[in-house]
Design a protein around this motif. Structure first.
Motif, PDB file in Angstrom:
ATOM      1  N   GLN A 250      16.237  15.462   4.871  1.00 43.21           N
ATOM      2  CA  GLN A 250      15.931  16.170   5.959  1.00 43.21           C
ATOM      3  C   GLN A 250      16.906  17.360   6.311  1.00 43.21           C
ATOM      4  N   SER A 251      16.939  18.267   5.408  1.00 43.35           N
ATOM      5  CA  SER A 251      18.002  19.398   5.404  1.00 43.35           C
ATOM      6  C   SER A 251      19.607  19.047   5.179  1.00 43.35           C
ATOM      7  N   ALA A 252      19.796  17.904   5.228  1.00 39.49           N
ATOM      8  CA  ALA A 252      21.310  17.338   5.047  1.00 39.49           C
ATOM      9  C   ALA A 252      21.531  16.984   3.581  1.00 39.49           C
ATOM     10  N   TYR A 279      23.711  25.812  -6.364  1.00 38.89           N
ATOM     11  CA  TYR A 279      24.910  27.027  -5.834  1.00 38.89           C
ATOM     12  C   TYR A 279      24.327  27.806  -4.685  1.00 38.89           C
ATOM     13  N   ASP A 280      23.811  27.029  -3.858  1.00 38.83           N
ATOM     14  CA  ASP A 280      23.347  27.682  -2.612  1.00 38.83           C
ATOM     15  C   ASP A 280      24.489  27.960  -1.513  1.00 38.83           C
ATOM     16  N   ASP A 281      25.763  27.134  -1.510  1.00 36.50           N
ATOM     17  CA  ASP A 281      26.821  27.641  -0.733  1.00 36.50           C
ATOM     18  C   ASP A 281      28.069  27.127  -1.066  1.00 36.50           C
ATOM     19  N   ALA A 282      29.013  27.252  -0.432  1.00 37.17           N
ATOM     20  CA  ALA A 282      30.385  27.016  -0.910  1.00 37.17           C
ATOM     21  C   ALA A 282      30.616  25.520  -1.466  1.00 37.17           C
ATOM     22  N   ARG A 283      29.871  24.736  -1.027  1.00 39.41           N
ATOM     23  CA  ARG A 283      29.957  23.249  -1.231  1.00 39.41           C
ATOM     24  C   ARG A 283      30.065  22.960  -2.783  1.00 39.41           C
ATOM     25  N   SER A 284      29.368  23.919  -3.474  1.00 39.49           N
ATOM     26  CA  SER A 284      29.135  23.833  -5.011  1.00 39.49           C
ATOM     27  C   SER A 284      30.380  24.500  -5.779  1.00 39.49           C
ATOM     28  N   GLY A 285      31.190  24.834  -4.936  1.00 42.10           N
ATOM     29  CA  GLY A 285      32.282  25.708  -5.909  1.00 42.10           C
ATOM     30  C   GLY A 285      31.910  26.954  -6.426  1.00 42.10           C
ATOM     31  N   ASP A 286      32.503  27.484  -7.514  1.00 37.82           N
ATOM     32  CA  ASP A 286      32.370  28.704  -8.038  1.00 37.82           C
ATOM     33  C   ASP A 286      31.761  28.726  -9.417  1.00 37.82           C
ATOM     34  N   PHE A 287      31.507  29.772 -10.142  1.00 36.17           N
ATOM     35  CA  PHE A 287      30.997  29.786 -11.312  1.00 36.17           C
ATOM     36  C   PHE A 287      31.641  29.473 -12.527  1.00 36.17           C
ATOM     37  N   LYS A 307      17.527  23.969   2.412  1.00 36.60           N
ATOM     38  CA  LYS A 307      17.664  23.174   3.397  1.00 36.60           C
ATOM     39  C   LYS A 307      17.430  24.152   4.830  1.00 36.60           C
ATOM     40  N   LEU A 308      17.586  25.217   4.675  1.00 35.28           N
ATOM     41  CA  LEU A 308      17.483  26.256   5.994  1.00 35.28           C
ATOM     42  C   LEU A 308      16.299  27.311   5.574  1.00 35.28           C
ATOM     43  N   GLY A 309      15.616  27.639   6.926  1.00 35.43           N
ATOM     44  CA  GLY A 309      14.420  28.631   6.813  1.00 35.43           C
ATOM     45  C   GLY A 309      14.870  30.017   6.502  1.00 35.43           C
ATOM     46  N   SER A 310      16.260  30.445   7.013  1.00 35.42           N
ATOM     47  CA  SER A 310      16.544  31.741   7.057  1.00 35.42           C
ATOM     48  C   SER A 310      16.382  32.169   5.345  1.00 35.42           C
ATOM     49  N   LEU A 311      15.957  33.508   5.076  1.00 34.23           N
ATOM     50  CA  LEU A 311      15.691  33.916   3.778  1.00 34.23           C
ATOM     51  C   LEU A 311      16.858  34.916   3.310  1.00 34.23           C
ATOM     52  N   GLU A 312      17.319  34.286   1.909  1.00 34.16           N
ATOM     53  CA  GLU A 312      18.381  35.142   1.453  1.00 34.16           C
ATOM     54  C   GLU A 312      17.995  36.522   1.183  1.00 34.16           C
ATOM     55  N   SER A 313      19.338  37.333   1.075  1.00 39.62           N
ATOM     56  CA  SER A 313      18.885  38.941   0.560  1.00 39.62           C
ATOM     57  C   SER A 313      18.822  39.116  -0.989  1.00 39.62           C
ATOM     58  N   LYS A 314      17.837  39.677  -1.304  1.00 46.88           N
ATOM     59  CA  LYS A 314      17.711  39.877  -2.846  1.00 46.88           C
ATOM     60  C   LYS A 314      18.901  40.501  -3.228  1.00 46.88           C
ATOM     61  N   ASP A 315      19.804  41.489  -2.748  1.00 49.36           N
ATOM     62  CA  ASP A 315      20.803  41.860  -3.206  1.00 49.36           C
ATOM     63  C   ASP A 315      22.117  40.881  -3.336  1.00 49.36           C
ATOM     64  N   GLY A 347      10.825  15.347   3.940  1.00 48.70           N
ATOM     65  CA  GLY A 347      10.908  16.917   3.995  1.00 48.70           C
ATOM     66  C   GLY A 347      12.079  17.327   4.888  1.00 48.70           C
ATOM     67  N   ASN A 348      12.489  18.639   4.397  1.00 47.28           N
ATOM     68  CA  ASN A 348      13.532  19.448   4.697  1.00 47.28           C
ATOM     69  C   ASN A 348      12.855  20.271   6.125  1.00 47.28           C
ATOM     70  N   ALA A 349      13.959  20.487   7.013  1.00 46.01           N
ATOM     71  CA  ALA A 349      13.756  21.079   8.418  1.00 46.01           C
ATOM     72  C   ALA A 349      13.472  22.723   8.100  1.00 46.01           C
ATOM     73  N   LEU A 350      12.382  23.047   7.425  1.00 50.08           N
ATOM     74  CA  LEU A 350      11.930  24.432   7.468  1.00 50.08           C
ATOM     75  C   LEU A 350      10.260  24.610   7.249  1.00 50.08           C
ATOM     76  N   ALA A 351       9.788  25.705   7.682  1.00 48.75           N
ATOM     77  CA  ALA A 351       8.372  25.762   7.882  1.00 48.75           C
ATOM     78  C   ALA A 351       7.547  26.094   6.477  1.00 48.75           C
ATOM     79  N   VAL A 352       6.626  25.794   6.393  1.00 48.85           N
ATOM     80  CA  VAL A 352       5.940  26.133   5.164  1.00 48.85           C
ATOM     81  C   VAL A 352       5.940  27.528   4.753  1.00 48.85           C
ATOM     82  N   GLU A 353       5.814  28.298   5.809  1.00 46.64           N
ATOM     83  CA  GLU A 353       5.978  29.939   5.499  1.00 46.64           C
ATOM     84  C   GLU A 353       7.336  30.135   4.764  1.00 46.64           C
TER      85      GLU A 353
END
Length: 371
Positions: A250-252, A279-287, A307-315, A347-353
Protein backbone atom coordinates in the motif's frame (compact mmCIF):
# COMPACT_ATOMS: atom_id res chain seq x y z
CA UNK A 1 23.90 0.56 -28.53
CA UNK A 2 20.82 -1.52 -29.24
CA UNK A 3 17.59 -2.59 -27.67
CA UNK A 4 17.76 -6.19 -26.44
CA UNK A 5 15.87 -9.05 -28.06
CA UNK A 6 16.44 -11.35 -25.05
CA UNK A 7 15.46 -10.81 -21.41
CA UNK A 8 15.92 -8.73 -19.41
CA UNK A 9 14.76 -6.07 -21.85
CA UNK A 10 15.99 -2.47 -21.94
CA UNK A 11 12.47 -1.48 -20.82
CA UNK A 12 11.31 -4.05 -18.29
CA UNK A 13 9.12 -4.29 -15.19
CA UNK A 14 8.92 -6.24 -11.97
CA UNK A 15 5.65 -8.04 -12.56
CA UNK A 16 2.58 -7.07 -10.56
CA UNK A 17 -0.11 -4.61 -11.66
CA UNK A 18 -3.06 -2.98 -9.91
CA UNK A 19 -5.96 -5.43 -9.73
CA UNK A 20 -9.06 -4.34 -11.68
CA UNK A 21 -12.31 -3.79 -9.75
CA UNK A 22 -14.08 -6.77 -11.35
CA UNK A 23 -11.30 -9.08 -10.19
CA UNK A 24 -11.31 -7.70 -6.64
CA UNK A 25 -15.09 -8.13 -6.52
CA UNK A 26 -14.87 -11.75 -7.76
CA UNK A 27 -12.15 -12.52 -5.17
CA UNK A 28 -14.40 -11.06 -2.49
CA UNK A 29 -17.30 -13.23 -3.66
CA UNK A 30 -15.13 -16.34 -3.66
CA UNK A 31 -12.93 -15.95 -0.56
CA UNK A 32 -15.13 -13.92 1.78
CA UNK A 33 -18.72 -14.67 0.81
CA UNK A 34 -18.39 -18.13 -0.72
CA UNK A 35 -20.78 -16.91 -3.42
CA UNK A 36 -18.85 -18.16 -6.46
CA UNK A 37 -16.72 -21.26 -7.00
CA UNK A 38 -13.06 -21.62 -7.95
CA UNK A 39 -13.85 -22.13 -11.66
CA UNK A 40 -15.89 -18.91 -11.82
CA UNK A 41 -13.12 -16.96 -10.10
CA UNK A 42 -10.58 -18.43 -12.53
CA UNK A 43 -12.69 -17.32 -15.50
CA UNK A 44 -12.68 -13.74 -14.15
CA UNK A 45 -8.91 -13.97 -13.57
CA UNK A 46 -8.39 -15.25 -17.13
CA UNK A 47 -10.23 -12.28 -18.62
CA UNK A 48 -8.41 -9.76 -16.39
CA UNK A 49 -5.08 -11.34 -17.41
CA UNK A 50 -5.94 -11.16 -21.13
CA UNK A 51 -6.69 -7.46 -20.63
CA UNK A 52 -3.46 -6.66 -18.73
CA UNK A 53 -1.41 -8.64 -21.28
CA UNK A 54 -2.90 -6.56 -24.10
CA UNK A 55 -2.12 -3.36 -22.16
CA UNK A 56 1.50 -4.42 -21.60
CA UNK A 57 1.88 -5.11 -25.32
CA UNK A 58 0.26 -1.76 -26.19
CA UNK A 59 2.60 0.04 -23.78
CA UNK A 60 5.56 -1.46 -25.66
CA UNK A 61 6.82 -4.05 -23.15
CA UNK A 62 8.55 -7.21 -24.43
CA UNK A 63 8.53 -9.21 -21.18
CA UNK A 64 4.91 -9.94 -20.27
CA UNK A 65 3.52 -11.11 -16.92
CA UNK A 66 0.02 -12.05 -15.76
CA UNK A 67 0.16 -9.08 -13.36
CA UNK A 68 0.24 -11.62 -10.48
CA UNK A 69 -3.56 -11.37 -10.74
CA UNK A 70 -4.13 -14.84 -9.24
CA UNK A 71 -2.25 -14.05 -6.02
CA UNK A 72 -3.00 -12.45 -2.67
CA UNK A 73 0.68 -12.08 -1.74
CA UNK A 74 3.70 -12.22 -4.03
CA UNK A 75 5.25 -15.00 -1.93
CA UNK A 76 2.75 -16.82 0.33
CA UNK A 77 0.47 -18.14 -2.45
CA UNK A 78 3.42 -19.95 -4.03
CA UNK A 79 5.26 -21.22 -0.95
CA UNK A 80 2.19 -22.56 0.89
CA UNK A 81 1.72 -25.05 -1.97
CA UNK A 82 4.87 -26.90 -0.97
CA UNK A 83 4.19 -29.87 1.30
CA UNK A 84 5.53 -29.10 4.76
CA UNK A 85 4.72 -25.36 4.71
CA UNK A 86 1.99 -24.03 6.98
CA UNK A 87 0.89 -20.42 7.18
CA UNK A 88 0.23 -19.22 10.73
CA UNK A 89 -0.55 -15.79 12.15
CA UNK A 90 1.70 -12.91 11.26
CA UNK A 91 4.68 -10.95 12.48
CA UNK A 92 3.89 -7.25 12.83
CA UNK A 93 6.05 -5.21 10.45
CA UNK A 94 6.10 -1.42 10.46
CA UNK A 95 5.90 -0.08 6.91
CA UNK A 96 6.69 3.58 6.26
CA UNK A 97 5.01 5.69 3.60
CA UNK A 98 4.49 9.26 2.48
CA UNK A 99 1.13 9.19 4.28
CA UNK A 100 2.68 7.94 7.54
CA UNK A 101 3.37 4.52 9.03
CA UNK A 102 1.29 1.45 8.25
CA UNK A 103 1.18 -1.62 10.50
CA UNK A 104 0.95 -4.80 8.51
CA UNK A 105 1.24 -8.41 9.66
CA UNK A 106 1.77 -10.58 6.59
CA UNK A 107 1.31 -14.28 7.26
CA UNK A 108 4.40 -16.14 8.44
CA UNK A 109 5.31 -19.45 6.88
CA UNK A 110 6.30 -22.29 9.18
CA UNK A 111 8.07 -25.41 8.01
CA UNK A 112 6.34 -28.12 10.03
CA UNK A 113 7.66 -31.26 8.29
CA UNK A 114 9.96 -32.34 5.44
CA UNK A 115 9.55 -30.13 2.38
CA UNK A 116 8.31 -31.70 -0.84
CA UNK A 117 7.28 -30.37 -4.24
CA UNK A 118 4.17 -32.49 -4.67
CA UNK A 119 2.51 -30.73 -7.64
CA UNK A 120 3.25 -28.08 -10.25
CA UNK A 121 2.63 -24.63 -8.74
CA UNK A 122 2.94 -22.10 -11.58
CA UNK A 123 2.63 -24.43 -14.55
CA UNK A 124 -1.05 -23.94 -15.45
CA UNK A 125 -0.74 -20.18 -14.88
CA UNK A 126 2.34 -20.04 -17.12
CA UNK A 127 0.63 -22.02 -19.90
CA UNK A 128 -2.31 -19.64 -19.81
CA UNK A 129 -0.03 -16.59 -19.98
CA UNK A 130 1.94 -18.21 -22.82
CA UNK A 131 -1.29 -18.69 -24.78
CA UNK A 132 -2.27 -15.04 -24.24
CA UNK A 133 0.84 -13.31 -25.62
CA UNK A 134 3.11 -13.49 -28.68
CA UNK A 135 5.93 -11.84 -26.71
CA UNK A 136 8.15 -13.27 -23.93
CA UNK A 137 6.07 -14.53 -20.98
CA UNK A 138 7.82 -13.91 -17.65
CA UNK A 139 7.14 -15.95 -14.52
CA UNK A 140 7.71 -14.28 -11.15
CA UNK A 141 8.11 -16.48 -8.07
CA UNK A 142 9.33 -15.77 -4.55
CA UNK A 143 13.01 -16.37 -3.88
CA UNK A 144 13.71 -19.58 -1.94
CA UNK A 145 15.19 -17.42 0.84
CA UNK A 146 11.65 -16.33 1.75
CA UNK A 147 11.17 -19.61 3.63
CA UNK A 148 13.98 -18.76 6.04
CA UNK A 149 14.49 -15.07 6.81
CA UNK A 150 11.20 -13.93 8.36
CA UNK A 151 10.83 -16.69 10.93
CA UNK A 152 14.44 -17.87 11.07
CA UNK A 153 15.35 -21.12 12.80
CA UNK A 154 12.32 -20.76 15.11
CA UNK A 155 9.87 -21.25 12.22
CA UNK A 156 11.57 -24.44 10.96
CA UNK A 157 10.72 -27.74 12.68
CA UNK A 158 13.72 -29.14 14.56
CA UNK A 159 12.15 -32.57 14.30
CA UNK A 160 12.06 -32.42 10.50
CA UNK A 161 15.35 -30.53 10.25
CA UNK A 162 17.68 -30.97 13.21
CA UNK A 163 20.35 -29.61 10.87
CA UNK A 164 19.52 -26.55 8.72
CA UNK A 165 21.64 -27.82 5.82
CA UNK A 166 18.98 -30.48 5.21
CA UNK A 167 16.35 -27.73 5.09
CA UNK A 168 18.33 -25.71 2.51
CA UNK A 169 18.86 -28.85 0.38
CA UNK A 170 15.15 -29.67 0.35
CA UNK A 171 14.10 -26.09 -0.49
CA UNK A 172 16.52 -26.10 -3.43
CA UNK A 173 15.23 -29.49 -4.61
CA UNK A 174 11.61 -28.25 -4.53
CA UNK A 175 12.60 -25.24 -6.64
CA UNK A 176 14.56 -27.36 -9.13
CA UNK A 177 11.46 -29.55 -9.64
CA UNK A 178 9.24 -26.51 -10.20
CA UNK A 179 11.72 -24.79 -12.55
CA UNK A 180 12.20 -28.00 -14.56
CA UNK A 181 8.43 -28.23 -15.16
CA UNK A 182 8.26 -24.58 -16.20
CA UNK A 183 11.29 -25.00 -18.49
CA UNK A 184 9.77 -28.09 -20.13
CA UNK A 185 6.65 -26.03 -20.87
CA UNK A 186 8.77 -23.37 -22.59
CA UNK A 187 9.43 -20.82 -19.83
CA UNK A 188 12.64 -18.92 -20.65
CA UNK A 189 12.26 -15.86 -18.40
CA UNK A 190 12.08 -16.33 -14.63
CA UNK A 191 12.32 -13.78 -11.84
CA UNK A 192 12.92 -14.53 -8.16
CA UNK A 193 11.51 -11.89 -5.82
CA UNK A 194 13.76 -11.48 -2.79
CA UNK A 195 13.18 -9.05 0.06
CA UNK A 196 15.80 -10.63 2.29
CA UNK A 197 19.00 -9.63 0.52
CA UNK A 198 17.65 -6.07 0.47
CA UNK A 199 16.58 -6.25 4.13
CA UNK A 200 20.17 -7.25 4.97
CA UNK A 201 21.22 -3.78 3.76
CA UNK A 202 19.23 -2.21 6.63
CA UNK A 203 21.02 -1.83 10.01
CA UNK A 204 17.77 -2.50 11.95
CA UNK A 205 16.97 -5.61 9.93
CA UNK A 206 20.55 -6.86 10.35
CA UNK A 207 20.16 -6.43 14.10
CA UNK A 208 16.87 -8.36 13.97
CA UNK A 209 18.61 -11.23 12.17
CA UNK A 210 21.27 -11.26 14.91
CA UNK A 211 18.56 -11.44 17.59
CA UNK A 212 17.15 -14.51 15.80
CA UNK A 213 20.58 -16.13 16.00
CA UNK A 214 21.76 -15.46 12.44
CA UNK A 215 24.97 -13.76 11.29
CA UNK A 216 23.99 -10.94 8.88
CA UNK A 217 27.41 -11.10 7.21
CA UNK A 218 27.15 -14.83 6.62
CA UNK A 219 23.49 -14.92 5.50
CA UNK A 220 23.99 -13.34 2.04
CA UNK A 221 26.58 -16.04 1.24
CA UNK A 222 24.27 -18.79 2.49
CA UNK A 223 21.39 -17.33 0.51
CA UNK A 224 23.54 -17.10 -2.64
CA UNK A 225 24.36 -20.82 -2.30
CA UNK A 226 20.66 -21.62 -1.78
CA UNK A 227 19.54 -19.66 -4.86
CA UNK A 228 22.35 -21.17 -6.95
CA UNK A 229 21.28 -24.67 -5.92
CA UNK A 230 17.63 -23.82 -6.66
CA UNK A 231 18.35 -22.75 -10.25
CA UNK A 232 21.12 -25.29 -10.90
CA UNK A 233 19.13 -27.38 -13.39
CA UNK A 234 17.81 -24.51 -15.51
CA UNK A 235 18.28 -24.61 -19.29
CA UNK A 236 21.19 -22.49 -20.57
CA UNK A 237 18.81 -20.27 -22.53
CA UNK A 238 16.56 -19.49 -19.53
CA UNK A 239 17.22 -16.00 -18.21
CA UNK A 240 16.92 -15.77 -14.42
CA UNK A 241 16.73 -12.41 -12.66
CA UNK A 242 16.45 -11.60 -8.98
CA UNK A 243 14.48 -8.60 -7.76
CA UNK A 244 15.65 -7.03 -4.50
CA UNK A 245 12.75 -5.37 -2.69
CA UNK A 246 12.68 -3.33 0.50
CA UNK A 247 9.00 -4.02 1.11
CA UNK A 248 6.04 -2.84 -0.95
CA UNK A 249 2.63 -2.64 0.72
CA UNK A 250 0.00 0.00 0.00
CA UNK A 251 2.73 2.45 -1.13
CA UNK A 252 4.76 1.88 2.05
CA UNK A 253 8.19 0.28 2.57
CA UNK A 254 9.88 -1.68 5.36
CA UNK A 255 13.66 -1.39 4.89
CA UNK A 256 16.29 1.11 3.82
CA UNK A 257 20.03 1.24 3.16
CA UNK A 258 22.37 1.06 0.16
CA UNK A 259 23.48 -2.25 -1.39
CA UNK A 260 27.07 -2.04 -0.10
CA UNK A 261 26.71 -4.68 2.70
CA UNK A 262 25.63 -7.37 0.21
CA UNK A 263 27.03 -6.09 -3.13
CA UNK A 264 30.11 -8.25 -3.51
CA UNK A 265 28.26 -11.49 -2.74
CA UNK A 266 25.16 -10.40 -4.66
CA UNK A 267 26.90 -9.65 -7.93
CA UNK A 268 29.68 -12.23 -7.88
CA UNK A 269 28.52 -15.28 -5.91
CA UNK A 270 24.89 -15.30 -7.02
CA UNK A 271 24.73 -17.09 -10.38
CA UNK A 272 21.78 -15.22 -11.87
CA UNK A 273 21.75 -13.28 -15.17
CA UNK A 274 20.23 -10.03 -13.98
CA UNK A 275 19.37 -7.90 -10.97
CA UNK A 276 16.26 -5.74 -10.63
CA UNK A 277 17.38 -3.10 -8.13
CA UNK A 278 15.26 -0.50 -6.36
CA UNK A 279 16.72 2.94 -6.97
CA UNK A 280 13.66 5.19 -6.85
CA UNK A 281 14.78 7.34 -3.92
CA UNK A 282 17.55 8.06 -1.42
CA UNK A 283 16.58 5.00 0.69
CA UNK A 284 18.44 2.80 -1.77
CA UNK A 285 21.77 4.62 -1.49
CA UNK A 286 23.99 5.55 -4.44
CA UNK A 287 25.20 3.61 -7.46
CA UNK A 288 28.72 2.89 -6.18
CA UNK A 289 27.95 -0.76 -5.20
CA UNK A 290 27.46 -1.42 -8.93
CA UNK A 291 31.26 -1.39 -9.28
CA UNK A 292 31.14 -5.07 -8.25
CA UNK A 293 28.98 -6.09 -11.25
CA UNK A 294 31.03 -8.42 -13.48
CA UNK A 295 30.97 -8.47 -17.29
CA UNK A 296 28.04 -10.32 -18.79
CA UNK A 297 25.50 -9.59 -16.03
CA UNK A 298 22.73 -7.03 -16.39
CA UNK A 299 21.36 -4.54 -13.91
CA UNK A 300 17.80 -3.31 -14.33
CA UNK A 301 17.65 0.10 -12.67
CA UNK A 302 14.35 0.60 -10.83
CA UNK A 303 14.32 4.39 -11.15
CA UNK A 304 10.58 4.93 -11.55
CA UNK A 305 8.62 4.59 -8.32
CA UNK A 306 5.46 2.50 -8.10
CA UNK A 307 4.65 3.97 -4.71
CA UNK A 308 3.51 7.44 -5.84
CA UNK A 309 1.44 8.63 -8.78
CA UNK A 310 3.55 11.67 -9.69
CA UNK A 311 5.49 11.12 -12.92
CA UNK A 312 9.29 11.29 -13.03
CA UNK A 313 10.96 13.54 -15.58
CA UNK A 314 12.63 11.84 -18.53
CA UNK A 315 15.67 14.10 -18.18
CA UNK A 316 16.12 13.08 -14.53
CA UNK A 317 15.92 9.40 -15.49
CA UNK A 318 18.54 9.87 -18.23
CA UNK A 319 20.82 11.73 -15.84
CA UNK A 320 20.57 8.93 -13.27
CA UNK A 321 21.25 6.26 -15.92
CA UNK A 322 24.38 8.25 -16.83
CA UNK A 323 25.45 8.28 -13.16
CA UNK A 324 24.97 4.51 -12.91
CA UNK A 325 26.97 4.05 -16.15
CA UNK A 326 30.03 5.47 -14.38
CA UNK A 327 30.12 2.28 -12.30
CA UNK A 328 28.90 -0.34 -14.81
CA UNK A 329 28.90 -0.05 -18.65
CA UNK A 330 25.70 1.32 -20.23
CA UNK A 331 25.23 -1.86 -22.30
CA UNK A 332 24.86 -3.79 -19.03
CA UNK A 333 22.00 -1.54 -17.86
CA UNK A 334 18.23 -1.62 -18.39
CA UNK A 335 15.35 0.43 -16.93
CA UNK A 336 12.20 -0.49 -14.99
CA UNK A 337 9.90 0.65 -12.21
CA UNK A 338 11.46 -0.02 -8.77
CA UNK A 339 8.90 -2.68 -7.79
CA UNK A 340 5.55 -4.08 -8.79
CA UNK A 341 2.47 -1.88 -8.55
CA UNK A 342 0.68 -4.43 -6.38
CA UNK A 343 2.96 -6.85 -4.51
CA UNK A 344 -0.09 -7.80 -2.48
CA UNK A 345 -3.70 -7.82 -3.64
CA UNK A 346 -4.23 -4.46 -1.86
CA UNK A 347 -2.22 -2.50 -4.44
CA UNK A 348 -0.31 0.76 -4.12
CA UNK A 349 -1.98 4.15 -3.78
CA UNK A 350 -1.89 5.33 -7.37
CA UNK A 351 -4.36 5.43 -10.23
CA UNK A 352 -4.39 2.97 -13.15
CA UNK A 353 -3.69 5.97 -15.43
CA UNK A 354 -0.51 6.72 -13.45
CA UNK A 355 0.52 3.05 -13.75
CA UNK A 356 0.15 3.26 -17.54
CA UNK A 357 2.01 6.60 -17.73
CA UNK A 358 4.92 5.19 -15.74
CA UNK A 359 5.33 2.11 -17.93
CA UNK A 360 5.14 4.26 -21.07
CA UNK A 361 7.78 6.56 -19.59
CA UNK A 362 10.09 3.57 -18.98
CA UNK A 363 9.61 2.34 -22.57
CA UNK A 364 10.14 5.79 -24.15
CA UNK A 365 13.19 6.58 -22.03
CA UNK A 366 14.77 3.19 -22.81
CA UNK A 367 14.25 3.74 -26.56
CA UNK A 368 15.93 7.15 -26.36
CA UNK A 369 18.86 5.91 -24.25
CA UNK A 370 19.57 2.56 -25.97
CA UNK A 371 18.26 3.23 -29.48
Amino acid sequence: MTMRSAPPFRADHVGSFLRPKALLEARDQHFKRNAIGRAQLRAVEDQAIRDIVKLQEDWGLQGITDGEFRRTYFHVDFLEQLEGVEVKGGIQVKFHGAAGDVDFAPPVMHVTKKLKHVKPIQLADFKFLQSATTRTPKVTIPSPTMLHFRGGRGAISREAYPDLEGFYEDVARCYRDEIRQLADAGCRYLQLDDTNLAYLCDPKMREGAKQRGDDPNELPKRYARLINAAIAGKPKDMSVGVHLCRGNFQSAWAAEGGYEPVAEVLFNELQVDSYFLEYDDARSGDFSPLRFVPKGKLVVLGLVTTKLGSLESKDDLKRRIEQAAKHVPLEQLCLSPQCGFSSTVHGNALAVEAQAAKIRLVVETAREVWG
